[in-house]
Design a protein around this motif. Sequence first.
Motif, mmCIF file in Angstrom:
data_model
loop_
_atom_site.group_PDB
_atom_site.id
_atom_site.type_symbol
_atom_site.label_atom_id
_atom_site.label_comp_id
_atom_site.label_asym_id
_atom_site.label_seq_id
_atom_site.Cartn_x
_atom_site.Cartn_y
_atom_site.Cartn_z
ATOM 1 N N ASN A 36 38.403 -0.210 39.224
ATOM 2 C CA ASN A 36 38.114 0.138 40.614
ATOM 3 C C ASN A 36 39.367 -0.008 41.475
ATOM 4 O O ASN A 36 39.648 0.821 42.350
ATOM 5 N N GLY A 37 40.151 -1.064 41.230
ATOM 6 C CA GLY A 37 41.399 -1.235 41.958
ATOM 7 C C GLY A 37 42.414 -0.170 41.619
ATOM 8 O O GLY A 37 43.198 0.273 42.474
ATOM 9 N N LEU A 38 42.414 0.274 40.366
ATOM 10 C CA LEU A 38 43.318 1.345 39.961
ATOM 11 C C LEU A 38 42.965 2.647 40.661
ATOM 12 O O LEU A 38 43.848 3.417 41.075
ATOM 13 N N ARG A 39 41.683 2.893 40.811
ATOM 14 C CA ARG A 39 41.253 4.077 41.548
ATOM 15 C C ARG A 39 41.680 3.993 43.008
ATOM 16 O O ARG A 39 42.054 5.000 43.623
ATOM 17 N N ALA A 40 41.616 2.791 43.567
ATOM 18 C CA ALA A 40 42.057 2.607 44.948
ATOM 19 C C ALA A 40 43.541 2.929 45.083
ATOM 20 O O ALA A 40 43.962 3.594 46.042
ATOM 21 N N MET A 41 44.349 2.451 44.126
ATOM 22 C CA MET A 41 45.770 2.744 44.165
ATOM 23 C C MET A 41 46.013 4.246 44.078
ATOM 24 O O MET A 41 46.836 4.808 44.812
ATOM 25 N N ALA A 42 45.281 4.911 43.197
ATOM 26 C CA ALA A 42 45.481 6.341 43.006
ATOM 27 C C ALA A 42 45.164 7.134 44.265
ATOM 28 O O ALA A 42 45.942 7.990 44.702
ATOM 29 N N VAL A 43 44.001 6.869 44.878
ATOM 30 C CA VAL A 43 43.628 7.646 46.048
ATOM 31 C C VAL A 43 44.513 7.292 47.244
ATOM 32 O O VAL A 43 44.793 8.141 48.103
ATOM 33 N N LEU A 44 44.990 6.053 47.291
ATOM 34 C CA LEU A 44 45.854 5.657 48.404
ATOM 35 C C LEU A 44 47.183 6.401 48.354
ATOM 36 O O LEU A 44 47.646 6.918 49.380
ATOM 37 N N VAL A 45 47.820 6.483 47.180
ATOM 38 C CA VAL A 45 49.121 7.159 47.112
ATOM 39 C C VAL A 45 48.972 8.658 47.347
ATOM 40 O O VAL A 45 49.841 9.294 47.957
ATOM 41 N N VAL A 46 47.855 9.235 46.885
ATOM 42 C CA VAL A 46 47.615 10.655 47.163
ATOM 43 C C VAL A 46 47.475 10.884 48.664
ATOM 44 O O VAL A 46 48.079 11.807 49.234
ATOM 45 N N MET A 47 46.705 10.046 49.315
ATOM 46 C CA MET A 47 46.460 10.192 50.750
ATOM 47 C C MET A 47 47.749 9.999 51.546
ATOM 48 O O MET A 47 48.066 10.800 52.444
ATOM 49 N N LEU A 48 48.516 8.966 51.231
ATOM 50 C CA LEU A 48 49.755 8.718 51.960
ATOM 51 C C LEU A 48 50.760 9.831 51.729
ATOM 52 O O LEU A 48 51.511 10.218 52.636
ATOM 53 N N PHE A 49 50.806 10.365 50.515
ATOM 54 C CA PHE A 49 51.696 11.488 50.218
ATOM 55 C C PHE A 49 51.324 12.710 51.050
ATOM 56 O O PHE A 49 52.190 13.365 51.644
ATOM 57 N N HIS A 50 50.058 13.015 51.113
ATOM 58 C CA HIS A 50 49.623 14.187 51.866
ATOM 59 C C HIS A 50 49.831 14.024 53.368
ATOM 60 O O HIS A 50 50.100 15.015 54.069
ATOM 61 N N GLY A 58 56.421 10.837 45.106
ATOM 62 C CA GLY A 58 55.614 11.104 43.929
ATOM 63 C C GLY A 58 54.162 10.720 44.073
ATOM 64 O O GLY A 58 53.473 10.496 43.067
ATOM 65 N N GLY A 59 53.653 10.671 45.299
ATOM 66 C CA GLY A 59 52.280 10.248 45.499
ATOM 67 C C GLY A 59 51.251 11.166 44.871
ATOM 68 O O GLY A 59 50.128 10.733 44.588
ATOM 69 N N PHE A 60 51.618 12.416 44.618
ATOM 70 C CA PHE A 60 50.657 13.348 44.041
ATOM 71 C C PHE A 60 50.240 12.950 42.628
ATOM 72 O O PHE A 60 49.235 13.455 42.110
ATOM 73 N N VAL A 61 50.968 12.036 41.984
ATOM 74 C CA VAL A 61 50.603 11.626 40.631
ATOM 75 C C VAL A 61 49.340 10.758 40.635
ATOM 76 O O VAL A 61 48.834 10.418 39.562
ATOM 77 N N GLY A 62 48.841 10.406 41.807
ATOM 78 C CA GLY A 62 47.564 9.708 41.846
ATOM 79 C C GLY A 62 46.469 10.499 41.154
ATOM 80 O O GLY A 62 45.558 9.923 40.532
ATOM 81 N N VAL A 63 46.527 11.831 41.240
ATOM 82 C CA VAL A 63 45.537 12.659 40.554
ATOM 83 C C VAL A 63 45.648 12.483 39.046
ATOM 84 O O VAL A 63 44.642 12.450 38.331
ATOM 85 N N ASP A 64 46.871 12.341 38.538
ATOM 86 C CA ASP A 64 47.057 12.124 37.100
ATOM 87 C C ASP A 64 46.443 10.792 36.672
ATOM 88 O O ASP A 64 45.916 10.670 35.559
ATOM 89 N N ILE A 65 46.522 9.802 37.546
ATOM 90 C CA ILE A 65 45.873 8.510 37.258
ATOM 91 C C ILE A 65 44.368 8.709 37.121
ATOM 92 O O ILE A 65 43.733 8.190 36.191
ATOM 93 N N PHE A 66 43.776 9.473 38.034
ATOM 94 C CA PHE A 66 42.352 9.745 37.947
ATOM 95 C C PHE A 66 41.990 10.443 36.640
ATOM 96 O O PHE A 66 40.955 10.157 36.028
#
Length: 691
Positions: A36-50, A58-66
């Motif tokens: 659950n924390g890993l998912r939080a990290m992923a969506v956070l970096v995607v959101m901050l990148f956008h 490289g925040g778009f790699v949050g999708v790769d984490i998902f």
Amino acid sequence: MQATADRCSRIDAVSIQLEGADHASTSSPRFSQDINGLRAMAVLVVMLFHFGVPGLRGGFVGVDIFFVISGCLMTGIIVRRLEAGRFSLVDFYVERARRIVPALLVLCVVLFAVGWLVLLPSEFRRMGKQIASSAVFASNLLFWRQSGYFDEGSHEKWLLHTWSLAVEWQFYLLYPLLLVALRRMVGAARTGFALAIVAVLAFALAVVGAERWPTSAFYLLPFRAWEMFAGGLVALIPFPPGRIGRRWVQVSGLVLLAIGFALIGVETPWPGGLALLPVTGTALVIWSAWERSALLGHPVAQFLGTISYSVYLWHWPVEVALRRFESGILATPTAHIATGLVLSLSIASLSYRWVERPARRLGQSGAAKRGGLLRRDVLQFGAASLAIALLGAGVWKLQGAPWRFSDTVQIADREATDGDPYGPRCFSTFGPALPPCRIGFDGPARVLLIGDSHALAIATALAAAAPAGGRSAGGVQFQGYASCPTVQGVTYGAHSELKCFDFNRTYLDPLTEGTESPVPLVVTNYWSSYLDASGLKFAGRDASGADPQPFNIDGYRQRFEATMCALARRRPVYVTLPFPEFAEHVPRTMALRLMRDPHAPDMTLPVGDYRQHNAQVIGWMQAASARCGIHLLDPVPYLCPDGLCRGSLNGRPLYTDRHHLSEFGNRLLVPMFRQVFVGGAEEPRASPSAW
């Protein structure tokens, strides 16, 4: 196998890959706080990148984490049920639909309502197409056909982010079939080994695709599948031994993720070799099964992970809306980021509370399953998805419902699509160049036109400038390629799908060779855009395009002048000076002004600003003219009377966007292009070497 599969199925209570999670389930022993924390990290970096937070390239790699997490979850669920003898493909699809579809459809309905109320017809029409493709999980195919993920126009696509949901759903449809087939072919004990072979082959395909077909590799499942296979392997490999070992495995994974965020940027071929950093890092974190992480187990991380699906769904439309409507202090970077974060988290919390949680409870009871309500759910979801898709398709088919606005607003907005009538059959945007085509009358080529999208935008005006004389008078022979400067020895090092060097070698080089010809050549480019083009490079020494050399502005100027002189030695050459470029999208801005004031003044740009912006390129052209005798076509007298460059005329835009002339606007240049035909009454014919 049972124990290893259970390790990933333990997170079944937590929705994975952008799916909601019921925080109440944290009391269950199957709940995984680290995931659950890993998912939080992923969506956070995607959101901050956008939202454009500096330093997060490289925040778009949050999708790769998902994707990795989802592969682990799907494998755990499927394998555990197969071994228990109770796997049902229909039930599997129903559960996936129940977790993903409701919140997505609510988003589509809300965007439809917003679009109906405030979006111009051209904008609403595009949104309708996106809604239709998103509702049936095909938006990755739509955006793959349009442009790259990081292109300038991406912030006008309200549902661009749903490409990952489409990839995910396509994976859901096929992956159970693959796992069942592998188990039957090699047996349960060797399934992990077989999946590893498939993953390696898929990774090799992704590495090649990221270099050769970057847009395809970014959007399409075959190039993304290896990331989900990597997660699947985690479910099939035993735990690392010992408490200390697990802790260090997780730390190693987090370090790889941090390195990936720092090294990866939008220029990185993706998902290529460097994608191993976030994928391996995510796999290690999941593999560690270390639940006591201070970072991933923090209450804030747990909350964000719980609502991460809704955060992902809503943050991008919030970003698009802010760019579309914000003004004043909200347009500053800090206020933009803060507003985006607050709105995204607030709306996501409501979506989770009122949509995700109720939807996830549908068909959950044993009585409901025995009564067939689980299968009834999927029929309802399917019908709802189809209805929303048809609604979006209807908006697209009806041209964005233009009757919602006055005639003056409709006229201004329509100009956004009043361009490039020959584009589909005459203009290449990627891959091999299309063959030359004729614009205007039949008969011999009266003039040759070469260039990029700016050349396509004025092609019909050039044809209209040809002297009258019947069908035998000839027309314009045109060849163009997107974002490709008409300069010899220039190539693209970062975007291998763009064959600019090959285009110039095929169509430009022959014009600099062979015998002289009286057929004039017109060269038109979006000149100012190539002064800071990060993808541009110079061809290698063998002139094959291989081993490109770094781009520099002095080298570009020298190649520009050399190309113009080589062309001028063979035929009359006319080069158009840059066209005025506006800071705002002209049709949209003009339409919005007319909505507020039916008598709004036309958009203008001081000619001094135009000259200052293009001073460097104009200087190069003047030097080439003095040295080589090329003729310069200056649009200023025709587009900028009285010291003001016009973006619109009597309320009707002259451009389709910020800098491409529309079919209405390019007609102002017909008198300028008549200069090309002066003295050409001897019926010139194209030489055999000219295309």
